[in-house]
Scaffold this active site. Structure first.
Site, PDB file in Angstrom:
ATOM      1  N   GLU A 118       9.496  -4.102  13.047  1.00 56.97           N
ATOM      2  CA  GLU A 118       9.061  -2.891  12.060  1.00 56.97           C
ATOM      3  C   GLU A 118       7.977  -2.357  12.509  1.00 56.97           C
ATOM      4  O   GLU A 118       6.789  -3.052  12.706  1.00 56.97           O
ATOM      5  CB  GLU A 118       8.851  -3.198  10.851  1.00 56.97           C
ATOM      6  CG  GLU A 118       8.506  -2.208   9.789  1.00 56.97           C
ATOM      7  CD  GLU A 118       8.603  -2.753   8.308  1.00 56.97           C
ATOM      8  OE1 GLU A 118       7.647  -3.909   8.027  1.00 56.97           O
ATOM      9  OE2 GLU A 118       9.121  -2.071   7.425  1.00 56.97           O
ATOM     10  N   CYS A 143       9.604   1.824   3.587  1.00 56.99           N
ATOM     11  CA  CYS A 143      10.352   0.777   3.664  1.00 56.99           C
ATOM     12  C   CYS A 143      11.800   1.281   3.851  1.00 56.99           C
ATOM     13  O   CYS A 143      12.728   0.635   4.677  1.00 56.99           O
ATOM     14  CB  CYS A 143      10.209  -0.302   2.559  1.00 56.99           C
ATOM     15  SG  CYS A 143      10.950   0.561   0.993  1.00 56.99           S
ATOM     16  N   GLU A 146      -5.066  -3.962  -1.962  1.00 55.49           N
ATOM     17  CA  GLU A 146      -6.313  -3.646  -1.911  1.00 55.49           C
ATOM     18  C   GLU A 146      -6.611  -2.333  -1.080  1.00 55.49           C
ATOM     19  O   GLU A 146      -7.970  -1.946  -1.189  1.00 55.49           O
ATOM     20  CB  GLU A 146      -7.143  -4.839  -1.576  1.00 55.49           C
ATOM     21  CG  GLU A 146      -6.761  -5.296   0.009  1.00 55.49           C
ATOM     22  CD  GLU A 146      -5.627  -6.100   0.092  1.00 55.49           C
ATOM     23  OE1 GLU A 146      -4.441  -5.852  -0.494  1.00 55.49           O
ATOM     24  OE2 GLU A 146      -5.611  -6.944   0.919  1.00 55.49           O
ATOM     25  N   ARG A 147      -5.645  -1.794  -0.395  1.00 51.24           N
ATOM     26  CA  ARG A 147      -6.138  -0.539   0.237  1.00 51.24           C
ATOM     27  C   ARG A 147      -5.999   0.887  -0.860  1.00 51.24           C
ATOM     28  O   ARG A 147      -6.899   1.866  -0.373  1.00 51.24           O
ATOM     29  CB  ARG A 147      -5.178  -0.226   1.294  1.00 51.24           C
ATOM     30  CG  ARG A 147      -5.316  -1.269   2.488  1.00 51.24           C
ATOM     31  CD  ARG A 147      -4.315  -1.173   3.623  1.00 51.24           C
ATOM     32  NE  ARG A 147      -3.553  -2.320   3.858  1.00 51.24           N
ATOM     33  CZ  ARG A 147      -2.658  -2.631   4.542  1.00 51.24           C
ATOM     34  NH1 ARG A 147      -2.109  -1.835   5.250  1.00 51.24           N
ATOM     35  NH2 ARG A 147      -1.871  -3.679   4.493  1.00 51.24           N
ATOM     36  N   LYS A 200      -1.183  -7.298  -9.318  1.00 51.64           N
ATOM     37  CA  LYS A 200      -2.068  -7.292  -8.069  1.00 51.64           C
ATOM     38  C   LYS A 200      -1.750  -6.196  -6.852  1.00 51.64           C
ATOM     39  O   LYS A 200      -0.839  -6.429  -6.092  1.00 51.64           O
ATOM     40  CB  LYS A 200      -2.131  -8.859  -7.462  1.00 51.64           C
ATOM     41  CG  LYS A 200      -3.418  -9.396  -6.881  1.00 51.64           C
ATOM     42  CD  LYS A 200      -3.734  -8.196  -5.764  1.00 51.64           C
ATOM     43  CE  LYS A 200      -2.921  -8.453  -4.333  1.00 51.64           C
ATOM     44  NZ  LYS A 200      -3.522  -7.627  -3.275  1.00 51.64           N
ATOM     45  N   PHE A 207       0.905  -1.124   0.051  1.00 50.85           N
ATOM     46  CA  PHE A 207      -0.069  -0.036   0.092  1.00 50.85           C
ATOM     47  C   PHE A 207       0.925   1.307   0.221  1.00 50.85           C
ATOM     48  O   PHE A 207       0.289   2.143  -0.361  1.00 50.85           O
ATOM     49  CB  PHE A 207      -0.990  -0.029   1.172  1.00 50.85           C
ATOM     50  CG  PHE A 207      -0.203   0.523   2.489  1.00 50.85           C
ATOM     51  CD1 PHE A 207      -0.332   1.994   2.901  1.00 50.85           C
ATOM     52  CD2 PHE A 207       0.350  -0.399   3.424  1.00 50.85           C
ATOM     53  CE1 PHE A 207       0.409   2.410   3.931  1.00 50.85           C
ATOM     54  CE2 PHE A 207       1.074  -0.047   4.402  1.00 50.85           C
ATOM     55  CZ  PHE A 207       1.037   1.526   4.720  1.00 50.85           C
ATOM     56  N   SER A 249       5.342  -6.845   3.484  1.00 55.29           N
ATOM     57  CA  SER A 249       5.747  -7.462   4.802  1.00 55.29           C
ATOM     58  C   SER A 249       6.711  -8.453   4.639  1.00 55.29           C
ATOM     59  O   SER A 249       6.214  -9.360   3.868  1.00 55.29           O
ATOM     60  CB  SER A 249       4.719  -7.502   5.794  1.00 55.29           C
ATOM     61  OG  SER A 249       3.740  -8.261   5.433  1.00 55.29           O
TER      62      SER A 249
HETATM   63  P1  NAD Z   1       1.649  -6.627   2.875  1.00 54.30           P
HETATM   64  O1  NAD Z   1       2.415  -7.715   3.277  1.00 54.30           O
HETATM   65  O2  NAD Z   1       0.434  -6.436   4.041  1.00 54.30           O
HETATM   66  O3  NAD Z   1       0.726  -6.645   1.536  1.00 54.30           O
HETATM   67  C1  NAD Z   1       1.499  -6.820   0.423  1.00 54.30           C
HETATM   68  C2  NAD Z   1       0.801  -7.262  -0.710  1.00 54.30           C
HETATM   69  O4  NAD Z   1       0.439  -8.762  -0.221  1.00 54.30           O
HETATM   70  C3  NAD Z   1      -0.564  -6.712  -0.947  1.00 54.30           C
HETATM   71  O5  NAD Z   1      -0.807  -6.524  -2.214  1.00 54.30           O
HETATM   72  C4  NAD Z   1      -1.426  -7.821  -0.135  1.00 54.30           C
HETATM   73  O6  NAD Z   1      -2.616  -7.697  -0.746  1.00 54.30           O
HETATM   74  C5  NAD Z   1      -0.884  -9.041  -0.226  1.00 54.30           C
HETATM   75  N1  NAD Z   1      -1.175 -10.060   0.875  1.00 54.30           N
HETATM   76  C6  NAD Z   1      -1.258  -9.543   1.976  1.00 54.30           C
HETATM   77  N2  NAD Z   1      -1.536 -10.799   2.701  1.00 54.30           N
HETATM   78  C7  NAD Z   1      -1.426 -11.715   1.863  1.00 54.30           C
HETATM   79  C8  NAD Z   1      -1.440 -13.272   2.018  1.00 54.30           C
HETATM   80  N3  NAD Z   1      -1.533 -13.885   3.161  1.00 54.30           N
HETATM   81  N4  NAD Z   1      -1.529 -13.806   0.829  1.00 54.30           N
HETATM   82  C9  NAD Z   1      -1.142 -13.150  -0.226  1.00 54.30           C
HETATM   83  N5  NAD Z   1      -0.844 -12.001  -0.612  1.00 54.30           N
HETATM   84  C10 NAD Z   1      -1.119 -11.183   0.612  1.00 54.30           C
HETATM   85  O7  NAD Z   1       2.236  -5.231   3.230  1.00 54.30           O
HETATM   86  P2  NAD Z   1       1.827  -3.689   3.238  1.00 54.30           P
HETATM   87  O8  NAD Z   1       1.185  -3.299   4.492  1.00 54.30           O
HETATM   88  O9  NAD Z   1       0.682  -3.375   1.986  1.00 54.30           O
HETATM   89  O10 NAD Z   1       2.928  -2.975   3.163  1.00 54.30           O
HETATM   90  C11 NAD Z   1       3.929  -2.591   3.885  1.00 54.30           C
HETATM   91  C12 NAD Z   1       5.095  -3.483   3.984  1.00 54.30           C
HETATM   92  O11 NAD Z   1       5.732  -3.407   2.667  1.00 54.30           O
HETATM   93  C13 NAD Z   1       6.162  -2.968   4.862  1.00 54.30           C
HETATM   94  O12 NAD Z   1       6.750  -3.969   5.758  1.00 54.30           O
HETATM   95  C14 NAD Z   1       7.208  -2.344   4.363  1.00 54.30           C
HETATM   96  O13 NAD Z   1       8.533  -2.298   4.813  1.00 54.30           O
HETATM   97  C15 NAD Z   1       7.263  -3.259   3.086  1.00 54.30           C
HETATM   98  N6  NAD Z   1       7.880  -2.616   1.879  1.00 54.30           N
HETATM   99  C16 NAD Z   1       9.142  -3.082   1.429  1.00 54.30           C
HETATM  100  C17 NAD Z   1       9.782  -2.483   0.506  1.00 54.30           C
HETATM  101  C18 NAD Z   1      11.009  -2.971  -0.083  1.00 54.30           C
HETATM  102  O14 NAD Z   1      11.518  -2.716  -1.326  1.00 54.30           O
HETATM  103  N7  NAD Z   1      11.682  -3.800   0.643  1.00 54.30           N
HETATM  104  C19 NAD Z   1       9.014  -1.535  -0.079  1.00 54.30           C
HETATM  105  C20 NAD Z   1       7.928  -0.806   0.049  1.00 54.30           C
HETATM  106  C21 NAD Z   1       7.156  -1.555   1.244  1.00 54.30           C
END
Ligand code: NAD
Length: 497
Positions: free
Chosen positions: A382, A280, A175-176, A172, A148, A225
């Site tokens: 985090e 991140c 969804e937020r 994909k 998101f 994450s």
């Molecule tokens: P998230 O892991 O909740 O979601 C990321 C994606 O995964 C979304 O599209 C979500 O719909 C999908 N998803 C969530 N749960 C799932 C599941 N159980 N099975 C399959 N798909 C699933 O992350 P977020 O809250 O959207 O984003 C924040 C996180 O992203 C933070 O931890 C941040 O550090 C990380 N991030 C990392 C980088 C990097 O390059 N390392 C860059 C940006 C953000």
């Protein structure tokens, strides 16, 4: 009025048919503003089939023609920048100025990707009567699952190289905040991208599982994450796919006694609290070296925090806006309580912040902890909010060890005037991206971006040349033309020399 959002399939918006929807909030109002369809397995399979049918024509298109479409898209994004930035802000909560940066950093990677004709060139060797050359070919249908916090930048980091290399791309998004990805799809179509080459499937785990299990999807780029990154990496590998999965972070900034403390404090304010800490590459841990450095730094930060303005994302005077959801606010406030209970000194408490006119917004003010210790959850985990922890180090070696020993290895920065310390830090610290007097060392588009340890799974980074390696496969061709001299059959292994 709650709007109903769509998917984007075969060159147009299509309504969801699963009957399942997710809520898209306005984080400043704290209210639902739209419903996003959550795709069923059948909807994903249908979109994949259309992408499979469309890809060969795109893959066979001259790379320079593909690049030209991407450059037209860049032009359209720039023409629509204000509208895109406001749309992004309305679902994410970051300020409009920050949203423009989100889009701009994505566009830079698309511009880099327009160099595809050069980036896809292989190698050639004349091996004495035998010619050997290599080519980079698209994989076919590839996907990205994105978080998101950068609803434009990260989809574009993935889509730019993947499309330029000749793949069909299925996004994909989170969804937020799915609206900007849908607008990106429309602008790509307007730029001349053939139908079926860029698809947006909105959804949750069901849609992601369908993509991971589809034999027609050849590569998975994930950002999110760490627990989800790890699970998706394992599942993608089990289904024979190429995967690069980037996870969470806990970026440290070391402040040496010789640093310009005013400059370091400015950097910490932006990198710690910008975008409400939902980056991140945010700095969430400051490591001043020596008691005097720490005391002076805390005093400056306390002063600066007083002037910081949290406000509506459309308010041009706001430094940062709300966090993304009620759940995020609750999680962040839970960490602040845990830090206090564990014995850290809460210098500035961001809980209970109120913003005039927006009583239900997801507000968390800037928070500063001092005397944070390694075993505390606010240090180990985090938080992903506007919470900065100060961990005091006795000397440089301890500061370096703290950065390197942490479970996450995304980025780290050092502020110093001393070249020796900077060089030693850059060489030895165990993270993927380093800043020297630069607080958020996100590499420019033509280098690669990626963290180490629990911040990244897979062996290639995103954007830069690695993105082209990830979204293509190499084929090597060995050629000999008849010279008129028959050499007979050989039954031993042919040697290279
Ligand atoms: P998230 O892991 O909740 O979601 C990321 C994606 O995964 C979304 O599209 C979500 O719909 C999908 N998803 C969530 N749960 C799932 C599941 N159980 N099975 C399959 N798909 C699933 O992350 P977020 O809250 O959207 O984003 C924040 C996180 O992203 C933070 O931890 C941040 O550090 C990380 N991030 C990392 C980088 C990097 O390059 N390392 C860059 C940006 C953000």
């Amino acid at each position: 009025m709650v709007r109903e959002l769509t998917h984007y399939v075969a060159g147009g918006r299509t309504r969801g048919t699963s009957g399942r929807f997710g809520d898209v909030f306005d984080p400043c109002e704290g209210a639902v503003q739209a419903k996003v369809p959550l795709a069923s397995r059948q909807e994903v399979e249908h979109a994949v089939a259309l992408a499979v049918a469309a890809q060969p024509g795109w893959g066979a298109t001259n790379p320079q023609r593909r690049a030209r479409i991407l450059l037209r898209f860049v032009d359209l994004v720039n023409k629509n920048l204000q509208e895109l930035a406001e749309l992004l802000s309305s679902e994410h909560g970051k300020t409009v100025a920050d949203a423009k940066g989100d889009i701009q950093r994505g566009i830079e990677v698309v511009e880099f990707s327009a160099g595809a004709p050069h980036l896809l060139k292989g190698e050639f060797a004349d091996a004495g009567g035998i010619d050997v050359h290599s080519v980079r070919q698209p994989l076919g249908v590839v996907t990205a699952i994105t978080p998101f916090n950068f609803p434009a930048m990260i989809p574009l980091w993935k889509a730019g190289p993947a499309l330029a290399a000749g793949n069909a791309f299925i996004l994909k998004p989170s969804e937020r905040n799915p609206s900007v990805p849908l607008r990106i799809a429309e602008l790509l179509t307007q730029a001349g991208l053939p139908d079926g080459i860029f698809t947006v499937i909105n959804g949750d785990k069901e849609a992601v599982d369908a993509l991971l299990e589809s034999p027609d999807v050849k590569a998975v780029g994930f950002v999110g994450s760490t627990p989800i990154a790890q699970a998706i990496y394992a599942k993608a590998a089990a289904h024979g796919k190429r995967a690069q999965c980037f996870g969470g972070a806990k970026n440290h900034m070391v402040i040496m006694p010789d640093a310009d403390l005013e400059m370091a404090a400015d950097a910490l304010m932006g990198a710690g609290y910008g975008s409400a800490g939902e980056r991140c590459m945010a700095i969430s841990v400051a490591v001043p070296v020596g008691t005097d450095t720490a005391d002076r730094l805390i005093a400056i930060l306390q002063d600066r925090i007083k002037d910081l303005r949290v406000g509506h994302s459309m308010d041009a005077g706001a430094d940062f806006g709300p966090v993304v959801s009620a759940a995020a606010k609750e999680r962040i406030e839970g960490y602040i309580a845990a830090g206090t209970e564990a014995g850290a000194a809460l210098v500035v408490d961001g809980r209970g912040l109120e913003v005039d006119g927006y009583p239900n917004g997801f507000w968390v003010g800037p928070t500063l902890f001092d005397h944070v210790k390694e075993d505390m959850s606010i240090y180990r985990e985090e938080i992903f909010g506007p919470v900065l922890s100060v961990v005091r180090a006795a000397d440089y070696d301890e500061a370096l060890r703290l950065c390197s020993d942490h479970e996450f290895g995304n980025g780290a920065a050092i502020f110093t005037r001393d070249g020796d310390s900077a060089r030693d830090f850059a060489n030895r610290v165990e993270v993927g991206m380093v800043g020297v007097n630069v607080p958020i060392p996100v590499p420019i588009a033509y280098f690669t971006f990626g963290g180490w340890k629990a911040s990244g799974f897979g062996d290639l980074n995103q954007h830069g040349p690695d993105a082209f390696r990830f979204y293509t496969r190499t084929k090597t061709v060995t050629t000999r033309w008849p010279s008129g001299i028959r050499q007979g059959a050989h039954f031993t292994m042919p040697e290279g020399s």
